[in-house]
Design a protein around this motif. Sequence first.
Motif, PDB file in Angstrom:
ATOM      1  N   ASP A   1      -5.475  23.974   4.619  1.00 58.67           N
ATOM      2  CA  ASP A   1      -4.645  24.439   5.734  1.00 58.67           C
ATOM      3  C   ASP A   1      -4.919  25.907   6.055  1.00 58.67           C
ATOM      4  O   ASP A   1      -4.639  26.367   7.163  1.00 58.67           O
ATOM      5  CB  ASP A   1      -3.168  24.224   5.406  1.00 58.67           C
ATOM      6  N   TRP A   2      -5.486  26.631   5.087  1.00 56.43           N
ATOM      7  CA  TRP A   2      -5.801  28.041   5.315  1.00 56.43           C
ATOM      8  C   TRP A   2      -6.712  28.213   6.534  1.00 56.43           C
ATOM      9  O   TRP A   2      -6.659  29.248   7.212  1.00 56.43           O
ATOM     10  CB  TRP A   2      -6.456  28.649   4.065  1.00 56.43           C
TER      11      TRP A   2
ATOM     12  N   SER B   1       0.792  29.044   2.009  1.00 54.73           N
ATOM     13  CA  SER B   1       2.043  28.388   1.625  1.00 54.73           C
ATOM     14  C   SER B   1       3.085  29.404   1.169  1.00 54.73           C
ATOM     15  O   SER B   1       4.273  29.307   1.513  1.00 54.73           O
ATOM     16  CB  SER B   1       1.772  27.368   0.515  1.00 54.73           C
TER      17      SER B   1
ATOM     18  N   THR C   1      -4.554  20.418   1.596  1.00 61.14           N
ATOM     19  CA  THR C   1      -5.654  21.264   1.161  1.00 61.14           C
ATOM     20  C   THR C   1      -6.471  21.663   2.385  1.00 61.14           C
ATOM     21  O   THR C   1      -6.777  20.827   3.231  1.00 61.14           O
ATOM     22  CB  THR C   1      -6.547  20.519   0.153  1.00 61.14           C
TER      23      THR C   1
ATOM     24  N   GLN D   1     -11.831  24.242  -1.772  1.00 60.33           N
ATOM     25  CA  GLN D   1     -11.132  24.869  -0.656  1.00 60.33           C
ATOM     26  C   GLN D   1     -10.853  23.917   0.506  1.00 60.33           C
ATOM     27  O   GLN D   1     -10.057  24.235   1.385  1.00 60.33           O
ATOM     28  CB  GLN D   1     -11.932  26.076  -0.147  1.00 60.33           C
ATOM     29  N   GLU D   2     -11.513  22.778   0.537  1.00 58.75           N
ATOM     30  CA  GLU D   2     -11.233  21.770   1.562  1.00 58.75           C
ATOM     31  C   GLU D   2     -11.698  20.420   1.067  1.00 58.75           C
ATOM     32  O   GLU D   2     -12.507  20.318   0.156  1.00 58.75           O
ATOM     33  CB  GLU D   2     -11.894  22.127   2.897  1.00 58.75           C
TER      34      GLU D   2
ATOM     35  N   ASP E   1      -5.022  28.570   0.050  1.00 59.87           N
ATOM     36  CA  ASP E   1      -3.856  27.758   0.421  1.00 59.87           C
ATOM     37  C   ASP E   1      -2.583  28.284  -0.220  1.00 59.87           C
ATOM     38  O   ASP E   1      -1.498  28.159   0.353  1.00 59.87           O
ATOM     39  CB  ASP E   1      -4.079  26.295   0.050  1.00 59.87           C
TER      40      ASP E   1
END
Length: 343
Positions: free
Chosen positions: A307-308, A181, A305, A337-338, A177
Amino acid sequence: MASSDRKPFPFKILQLENEIQKNVAQNFRGFPNGLASCNHWGHKLSATVTEAELEDLYNYPLDPRDVWVVTPPKCGTTWTQEMVWLIANDLDYEGAKTPLMPDRWNYIEFAALVDKDIIGRFLPLSANGGLQDTTALTGDPNRPSPRFIKTHLPMCMNNPRLLDVCKVVYVARNPKDICVSYYHHCKLFQCHDFTGDLELFVENMINGSIMESKVIDHMIEAWNLRHHPNMCFLFFEDMKHDLKTEIRRVAKFLGKSYSDEQVEKLAHHLHIDNFKNNPYVNREDLKGKGLMHADQGNFVRKGKTGDWKNYFTPEMNAKVERWMADKMRGTDLRFVQELDRQD
């Protein structure tokens, strides 16, 4: 600080190889002179940075009343600054109706970040090529304590007595992320002016050829200091998952205690839907100064969190996974990661 108390900056400023500098200048139009490597693991600043600037930062005056927020870039820094300022200032929402930067916080390393040839288009330079008054961007360096100080410098490049003197709130975030960003940030700001796509940006992030990388090394260093009584180590993902619990943690760290109703109100104030519409944190003034591209969105973007997953291809994800595994070998630092639920 008396001159006899000053400590020399302990690292050499190393210019990158010519081919790397050419690539940086080509992809980041805000850095026509490239970047410099400024510590033992290659934290990057502008190639126009001087040893005197870094020595000044290394000897930045400390006061036990001051509170610092230290993060790699794009780890919820501004979000954390607003939270810390309100907690430390007894939830003074009226006082918070003034720009976070430069009125309430100092951003100490701005002059070391920017290419002097580029920033001279926006700010006047002195006769010796240094920046003149930057208080409109970075805060008043002479404001009295208690001060609130933000930096993306790693702990080893800050005053070596920082943790012994001041309270430090450190925020880490999952590197995937951060990549997404930071990519949007570098497209937005003229002093970066990144011209490539996300795949190229990720490649530069992995190679450490982006301003204020290397982010994983930055976080590992702070993680190893997390048990110091003057450090409060936070994860962006914990703030997204349960902001009220993290507010209470920071309040206790700063010697404050608030009721459930007060914590609820602060969490509502900080909720991303409210935060990104808060004119006192969103730095719209920088568009008027020409420091942001008006067509590249806003300073406060999504604050999510995971969004990648909306940006990474499977190949990019595999490459970043290998980078993370290599960097984090031998440390117990781990990243979420999520999230199933986000505040």
